[in-house]
Design an enzyme around this catalytic site. Structure first.
Site, PDB file in Angstrom:
ATOM      1  N   PHE A 122     -75.343  97.771   9.128  1.00 49.33           N
ATOM      2  CA  PHE A 122     -74.883  98.030  10.484  1.00 49.33           C
ATOM      3  C   PHE A 122     -73.623  97.232  10.787  1.00 49.33           C
ATOM      4  O   PHE A 122     -73.495  96.082  10.369  1.00 49.33           O
ATOM      5  CB  PHE A 122     -75.963  97.605  11.500  1.00 49.33           C
ATOM      6  CG  PHE A 122     -77.223  98.396  11.420  1.00 49.33           C
ATOM      7  CD1 PHE A 122     -77.410  99.507  12.234  1.00 49.33           C
ATOM      8  CD2 PHE A 122     -78.228  98.028  10.541  1.00 49.33           C
ATOM      9  CE1 PHE A 122     -78.580 100.237  12.169  1.00 49.33           C
ATOM     10  CE2 PHE A 122     -79.404  98.761  10.465  1.00 49.33           C
ATOM     11  CZ  PHE A 122     -79.577  99.865  11.280  1.00 49.33           C
ATOM     12  N   ASP A 123     -72.737  97.845  11.529  1.00 48.92           N
ATOM     13  CA  ASP A 123     -71.662  97.086  12.141  1.00 48.92           C
ATOM     14  C   ASP A 123     -72.343  96.196  13.180  1.00 48.92           C
ATOM     15  O   ASP A 123     -73.379  96.572  13.740  1.00 48.92           O
ATOM     16  CB  ASP A 123     -70.675  98.055  12.796  1.00 48.92           C
ATOM     17  CG  ASP A 123     -69.428  97.370  13.318  1.00 48.92           C
ATOM     18  OD1 ASP A 123     -69.147  96.232  12.918  1.00 48.92           O
ATOM     19  OD2 ASP A 123     -68.734  97.995  14.126  1.00 48.92           O
ATOM     20  N   ALA A 124     -71.803  95.049  13.436  1.00 49.98           N
ATOM     21  CA  ALA A 124     -72.439  94.137  14.385  1.00 49.98           C
ATOM     22  C   ALA A 124     -71.993  94.411  15.818  1.00 49.98           C
ATOM     23  O   ALA A 124     -72.805  94.753  16.687  1.00 49.98           O
ATOM     24  CB  ALA A 124     -72.137  92.688  14.010  1.00 49.98           C
ATOM     25  N   LYS A 167     -62.283  95.862   8.365  1.00 50.07           N
ATOM     26  CA  LYS A 167     -62.553  97.290   8.231  1.00 50.07           C
ATOM     27  C   LYS A 167     -61.444  98.017   8.983  1.00 50.07           C
ATOM     28  O   LYS A 167     -60.995  97.541  10.005  1.00 50.07           O
ATOM     29  CB  LYS A 167     -63.922  97.616   8.828  1.00 50.07           C
ATOM     30  CG  LYS A 167     -65.062  96.931   8.076  1.00 50.07           C
ATOM     31  CD  LYS A 167     -66.390  97.228   8.686  1.00 50.07           C
ATOM     32  CE  LYS A 167     -66.458  96.483  10.004  1.00 50.07           C
ATOM     33  NZ  LYS A 167     -67.636  96.646  10.758  1.00 50.07           N
TER      34      LYS A 167
END
Length: 188
Positions: free
Chosen positions: A9-11, A162
């Site tokens: 997951f992206d945070a 990213k």
């Protein structure tokens, strides 16, 4: 795709609500909290993309620094249109308060159940984030998610944010899985 063996997951914005700072922002800058939060987040994403695309990341700065610079930018933008904010000689106190709040963002209410379900199914879980290791550690602890994540991965290791391919390759390295066996979940 076969059943994923890992879900990363992206945070920020996915597991942690970046707009949960809006209440404090509203208290500090009445009538501007929501706008300040949105502008802050937009500039934070913009800065991370600019840093990575400019000379292939040669101008990397830790995410905490970009987050602070984004907040200062957002406050100054609002101050241009608001006399009461502009009258404040310095915003250091407000910046420090908001940055401290950012370190302890609220988790989304479904996070715990989703992560528990994935773990019960034997799926590797983790975070792959632009956040610095210290930022991520604080966020995970304050959200009570530390026992539900197999990996907490920061792009700081490659000094490229990213959407640079090297940032995503960190997920493969950490899990020893091919990208085809993983899902990456992001709200962005």
């Amino acid at each position: 795709m076969e059943k994923p063996r890992a879900v990363l997951f992206d945070a920020y914005g996915t597991l942690f609500d970046v707009y949960s700072v809006g209440l404090l922002a509203e208290q500090l800058f009445p009538g501007h909290g929501q706008h300040l939060s949105a502008l802050w987040r937009d500039k934070q994403i913009e800065y991370s993309r600019l840093v990575t695309t400019c000379n292939d990341g040669a101008h990397y700065r830790p995410f905490w620094e970009l987050t602070r610079a984004s907040l200062v930018y957002a406050i100054k933008q609002i101050a241009q249109t608001e006399e009461s904010i502009r009258a404040t000689a310095t915003f250091d106190g407000q910046v420090d308060q908001l940055m401290n709040q950012y370190r302890h963002l609220s988790a989304f209410p479904e996070d715990n159940a989703v992560l528990q379900d994935l773990k019960a199914r034997g799926i590797v879980t983790g975070i792959l984030s632009n956040g610095d290791p210290d930022m991520l550690d604080s966020a995970v602890r304050s959200a009570g998610l530390e026992g539900l994540l197999d990996h907490v991965i920061s792009v700081d290791a490659v000094r490229k944010y990213k959407t640079h391919p090297e940032a995503y390759a960190l997920g493969e390295r950490a899990t020893s899985l091919k990208a085809a066996n993983m899902l990456f979940v992001s709200s962005n």
